[in-house]
Write a protein that holds these residues in place. Structure first.
Motif, PDB file in Angstrom:
ATOM      1  N   LEU A  79      55.964  14.520 -38.428  1.00  0.00           N
ATOM      2  CA  LEU A  79      54.931  15.080 -37.564  1.00  0.00           C
ATOM      3  C   LEU A  79      54.242  13.926 -36.846  1.00  0.00           C
ATOM      4  O   LEU A  79      53.949  12.894 -37.456  1.00  0.00           O
ATOM      5  CB  LEU A  79      53.915  15.855 -38.400  1.00  0.00           C
ATOM      6  CG  LEU A  79      52.937  16.753 -37.632  1.00  0.00           C
ATOM      7  CD1 LEU A  79      53.676  17.935 -37.014  1.00  0.00           C
ATOM      8  CD2 LEU A  79      51.839  17.267 -38.572  1.00  0.00           C
ATOM      9  N   PRO A  93      49.665  23.562 -37.972  1.00  0.00           N
ATOM     10  CA  PRO A  93      50.039  23.222 -36.596  1.00  0.00           C
ATOM     11  C   PRO A  93      50.306  24.476 -35.762  1.00  0.00           C
ATOM     12  O   PRO A  93      50.302  25.581 -36.276  1.00  0.00           O
ATOM     13  CB  PRO A  93      51.316  22.402 -36.767  1.00  0.00           C
ATOM     14  CG  PRO A  93      51.353  22.003 -38.212  1.00  0.00           C
ATOM     15  CD  PRO A  93      50.667  23.090 -38.951  1.00  0.00           C
ATOM     16  N   ARG A  97      55.478  23.631 -33.670  1.00  0.00           N
ATOM     17  CA  ARG A  97      55.637  22.664 -34.748  1.00  0.00           C
ATOM     18  C   ARG A  97      56.031  23.358 -36.054  1.00  0.00           C
ATOM     19  O   ARG A  97      56.826  22.841 -36.835  1.00  0.00           O
ATOM     20  CB  ARG A  97      54.323  21.888 -34.954  1.00  0.00           C
ATOM     21  CG  ARG A  97      53.829  21.099 -33.769  1.00  0.00           C
ATOM     22  CD  ARG A  97      54.710  19.906 -33.464  1.00  0.00           C
ATOM     23  NE  ARG A  97      55.814  20.263 -32.598  1.00  0.00           N
ATOM     24  CZ  ARG A  97      55.722  20.403 -31.269  1.00  0.00           C
ATOM     25  NH1 ARG A  97      54.571  20.201 -30.671  1.00  0.00           N
ATOM     26  NH2 ARG A  97      56.771  20.735 -30.557  1.00  0.00           N
ATOM     27  N   GLU A 100      59.687  24.056 -36.031  1.00  0.00           N
ATOM     28  CA  GLU A 100      60.459  22.832 -36.249  1.00  0.00           C
ATOM     29  C   GLU A 100      60.448  22.440 -37.724  1.00  0.00           C
ATOM     30  O   GLU A 100      61.489  22.035 -38.286  1.00  0.00           O
ATOM     31  CB  GLU A 100      59.880  21.710 -35.402  1.00  0.00           C
ATOM     32  CG  GLU A 100      60.063  21.928 -33.904  1.00  0.00           C
ATOM     33  CD  GLU A 100      59.168  21.056 -33.052  1.00  0.00           C
ATOM     34  OE1 GLU A 100      59.195  21.196 -31.815  1.00  0.00           O
ATOM     35  OE2 GLU A 100      58.415  20.225 -33.628  1.00  0.00           O
TER      36      GLU A 100
END
Length: 346
Positions: A79, A93, A97, A100
């Motif tokens: 991150l 987040p 994010r 991911e």
């Protein structure tokens, strides 16, 4: 070869933003790591401050980067480090994010969040910190206040403390002839009492004022400060972040102290042996980032700059130990990251 995915973006003209990401990438390692980087929209100036090698892969679009992540077995997801500003009442987040990080988990990968800090810790109670962040393999904030406000994870100093010279190579205080000064362009002018106090510090310590700009937009303010303080504005050879980094470190290595409201000017100065004299309209953020490294005692608002700066002589001897300690904390964090990666290899 480990495949590490990160999007180390930041403010394009802000040296501090590239420096802290450079600290993270250099700490993670190089010998067995290949970085997959997405830096869409960043200029070549900013890219010059990110330490990449010929084996690394730079993607032109977010879509290409995300596709590579989803197709890689056992990826390592970092991150992005630095300041975050989650909105009250929202998840952090953000959805992108989170996807991911979950994709990394689905590929039996490692998720690392190391070196983030809350812009406004006081609003943390109203933020929904997603479980993907709480359940990362390594979760470390860059200041104790952010960690305490979030209520989970550990803490270690900002990655920029990982860079810079070794204290054994620093010039001793009596050979440092400059007092470095740099202020943000977007804050009120500090006023005559503050200017007088800075001139007094230079006079008392036998140094001359040198102003610099770590952020391109700060350059006009640096010129104004040099004129008002009877000093000299020292300009870098170019706006490339590698050139700018070399320039400001050269100035700081000759400075007894750095006077600034820029957190990374103070941090980078400290790592070159210049004591951080933080002075700001609102000093809370810079104080948090310095306190965790043990160098925040002389930081505060503009109004009380003079009385605080009077303690410079007594604090100077402790700076080498403080920087060594900050780097030991970052080495311990680096070892935790490497241990987490090795555990997934087993």
């Amino acid at each position: 070869m480990h495949d590490v995915f990160i999007h180390p973006s930041g403010q394009d003209d802000n040296l501090g933003d590239s420096a802290l990401r450079a600290g993270l990438l250099r700490a993670v390692g190089r010998n067995t790591y290949r970085f997959h980087v997405h830096l869409e929209g960043q200029t070549s100036d900013y890219l010059a401050g990110i330490p990449l090698s010929g084996s690394d892969v730079v993607y032109e679009t977010q879509r290409e980067w995300a596709t590579a992540l989803s197709e890689t077995a056992r990826p390592i997801y970092l991150l992005n480090a630095g300041e975050v500003n989650p909105r009250p009442g929202h998840s952090f987040p953000g959805a992108g994010r989170i996807r991911e990080m979950r994709r990394t988990r689905d590929r039996d990968g490692v998720v690392i969040a190391a070196g983030i800090g809350l812009k406004t810790p006081s609003t943390a109670d109203s933020v929904d910190f997603d479980r993907t962040l709480r359940e990362t393999d390594v979760m470390s904030w860059r200041d104790d206040v952010s960690r305490d406000a979030a209520g989970f994870g550990d803490s270690a100093p900002d990655w920029a403390f990982h860079l810079g010279s070794q204290p054994s190579a620093w010039a001793p205080p009596d050979e440092r002839t400059l007092l470095a000064v740099t202020l943000r362009f977007d804050r009120p002018w500090p006023g005559d009492p503050w200017l007088t106090a800075v001139r007094d510090v230079a006079s008392r310590t036998g140094t001359r004022v040198a102003t610099v700009a770590q952020v391109a937009r700060d350059a006009p303010r640096a010129v104004q400060l040099a004129d008002a303080l009877g000093g000299e504005y020292l300009v870098a050879a170019s706006t490339r972040h590698d050139d700018l980094d070399s320039h400001v470190r050269s100035v700081y290595s000759r400075s007894l102290a750095v006077v600034s409201d820029r957190a990374h000017a103070l941090i980078m100065g400290a790592t070159e042996g210049a004591y951080p004299l933080g002075s700001a309209t609102d000093p809370n953020k810079i104080r948090r980032l310095l306190d965790i490294a043990g160098v925040g005692s002389l930081t505060g608002d503009h109004a009380n700059f003079g009385p605080r700066a009077a303690g410079l002589d007594s604090e100077l001897p402790a700076l080498p130990r403080a920087i060594d300690s900050a780097r030991l904390q970052l080495q311990a964090l680096t070892q935790r990251i490497q241990t987490a990666i090795e555990a997934h290899d087993a």
